[in-house]
Design a protein around this motif. Sequence first.
Motif, PDB file in Angstrom:
ATOM      1  N   LEU A 365       0.814  -1.209   0.000  1.00 47.10           N
ATOM      2  CA  LEU A 365       0.000   0.000   0.000  1.00 47.10           C
ATOM      3  C   LEU A 365       0.850   1.263   0.000  1.00 47.10           C
ATOM      4  N   SER A 366       2.008   1.198   0.619  1.00 44.48           N
ATOM      5  CA  SER A 366       2.854   2.387   0.759  1.00 44.48           C
ATOM      6  C   SER A 366       3.320   2.929  -0.581  1.00 44.48           C
ATOM      7  N   GLN A 367       3.392   2.083  -1.573  1.00 43.09           N
ATOM      8  CA  GLN A 367       3.929   2.516  -2.864  1.00 43.09           C
ATOM      9  C   GLN A 367       3.050   3.562  -3.537  1.00 43.09           C
ATOM     10  N   GLY A 368       1.733   3.546  -3.222  1.00 45.59           N
ATOM     11  CA  GLY A 368       0.852   4.488  -3.901  1.00 45.59           C
ATOM     12  C   GLY A 368       0.393   5.643  -3.046  1.00 45.59           C
ATOM     13  N   MET A 369       0.869   5.738  -1.804  1.00 48.55           N
ATOM     14  CA  MET A 369       0.375   6.776  -0.899  1.00 48.55           C
ATOM     15  C   MET A 369       1.316   7.971  -0.841  1.00 48.55           C
ATOM     16  N   ARG A 370       0.727   9.153  -1.000  1.00 51.57           N
ATOM     17  CA  ARG A 370       1.514  10.379  -0.884  1.00 51.57           C
ATOM     18  C   ARG A 370       1.460  10.947   0.525  1.00 51.57           C
ATOM     19  N   PHE A 371       0.364  10.668   1.237  1.00 54.76           N
ATOM     20  CA  PHE A 371       0.184  11.202   2.591  1.00 54.76           C
ATOM     21  C   PHE A 371      -0.027  10.043   3.557  1.00 54.76           C
TER      22      PHE A 371
END
Length: 737
Positions: A365-371
Amino acid sequence: MKTDTGPADVGLVTDRADAPGPGRPALDLGPLFAPRSIALIGASATAGSYSSRSLTNLRRTGYSGSIFPVNPRYTEIDGLPCYPTVGQIGQAVDAAMILVRSELVHDAVRDCVAAGVKVITVCSAGFAEEGAAGHDRQRELVELARAGGSRLVGPNCIGAASVVDRVVACATLNITETFTPGSISIVSQSGGMAVNLFNRAQGRGVGIRGFVSVGNEADLDVAQLVEALADDEQTRVIALFIEELRDVPAFRAAVSKAHRQGKPVLVLKAGRSEAGARSSLSHTGALAGSHALFSSVMTQLGVLEVDSVDTLIDTADLLARVDPPASNRLLIVSPSGGECSYAADRASELGLRVPALSETTVEALSQGMRFGAPSNPFDLTGQVIGNAEFLRDVLGELERADEFDLVLYAIPTWSAHDAERLLPGFIAAAEASTKPTVISAWTATDLTERSEQVLAAGSAAHFGSVDAALSALAHLARWAEMHRTLGFGGADPEADPEADLEARTDRSAPAPRPTGLPELPTEHQAKSFLREHGLDTPREVLVSDRDTTADAAAGIGWPLVAKQLCEGVVHKSDLGLVRVGVRDQTDLDRALDEFDGIVTENGLVPEGLLLSELHRGLEVILGGVRDPQFGPMVMIGAGGILAELLDDTVFRSCPLGASDAEAALDELSVGRLLRGYRAVEYDRPALVDLIVRFSELFAGADWLDQADLNPVLVAESPHQGAVIVDAALVLTPPSKE
């Protein structure tokens, strides 16, 4: 001017003189929910009158079968031929509704039976709810119906409806015409509440199969309807509104059948508040309020009890839509961080677990999160607004995770703009999920109408608040756990918990009443009786005077427990007549001096001094009470002086098996403590064995009205036992046996 008000919707009587028996025929739901023809006996041509309402309902809701008004005063009503009697209709009639005054009902039932009517619904009041004379009239109705093989619904009821079959055979106009067919069947002892539940559910788009108002249950009762609905292909969930159970053994068997068919049974019970305690002679009696017993029996049967109309509807709706979850592990997803926290708090309060995400899921999930950072609860942050692709990717990744078995998408008060752009993504994910997944979307007048429309257009389960959604999820998880605990849907599909109950009942051999045992035995007499039946108690000696205490104490060993027994005194510690940890003779003499003072001050009659072996351990209460409705019941809870102060007790129908006792302990705070806490491991198996053996004894001793084993001390080491250190028994007077 005469006002036609129809039958009163009054409370149901407790004493059922015409209880169901082996003479009643099996129930065929066809004539009740899908009759090909209906006779309306007492039908009226006066628009809006009570006797005209059933005809109005059938007409306005599109009933496709034949309608036969029956009333000798008319030849035609609303364009339909009207007949003097049912017998003069000249063709077969599946169902009849009787809408006449009580004094005319017997003749109407007799005519229906002679004409071969399969189901007769008596809406008229004036029977068992009016006392002994009404009981007699009601019994006669049942005898008439059974003699001809007809089934009787009511009297004093509103009728029945089937949304699936478009049949609204109800004597009320307060019923919706907007139908949403589904698989929830409602059975209610109250006609008014049957209609309330039906209208509330249909107004919210919750799919209903149908409902039956059973009224006085003269013949057809809740238990037999549950049994019939268990076989009904159109029913997936059975929802009940009841004021009391009339036939507990039949209800138990019916619920067991429903569960074997994979159908949950939910109940909302009226009259849950307690007007008073049962008896002050024992802690068990004081704690055995009618609703406490009812709730415990429902848990033991695997019936899911709810506490409000909306919760009944919400939970039934969810159970009808999804399969049972594997666990109560919940994932919470929301675009609002505050809502994430609120939902997590409420979930924990309701007994749901909110586990952390695995490292694998977090990394994906971290790969697509900006915040922010992925977690559970999962805050989508403002990144989701206007980014449907991001939402799709996140929800897809979460669907692949295996660290949870329930999902909640918690949506804020979205107006049309966000609802139309983002809600479809949540709905699609919920519809495609292999786990029970629900959407909560807060409603607000003049703002969220479009959001509600979008949700209603989909098939995902949705609720108007986080609280409602989590309550339904918690009940879903609880039902699944009860289902597994009871053995339904497990590895052995042939396992029958009802047969297991019968086997356990067979182990409850009758225990003869001991000769000479008084109605209120002393502690020594009570424990002697228990010891004779294989239950563990401390070594003890009863002495009649102080001169013999030294030898008795030497035989017991120091330190010991000293108790002054007095006539009529059950709770000795309340008066200061118990000393624990008496170290030596000097200490004992001091205690005896204090006992003498208490006896004199209170005008008590001494019955001996009891010297007992000292045991230590966790205090538990084990009790028994004989309920007129549920039969012999065992109570388990926190013991000692806290028995009536802590809300930590459960009741179970007895006899119990070991798995029953384990499940009961798991409901208690003290039960979880018994599994071990901070390196202290109690002898829980010994307590389970004691519960089982006591339950078998109490079930077989039908002359024993109440029992208190309080406290039972559970040793702090494995294999050290569970010992009854005090006991009180209340016997039924011989004349009442």
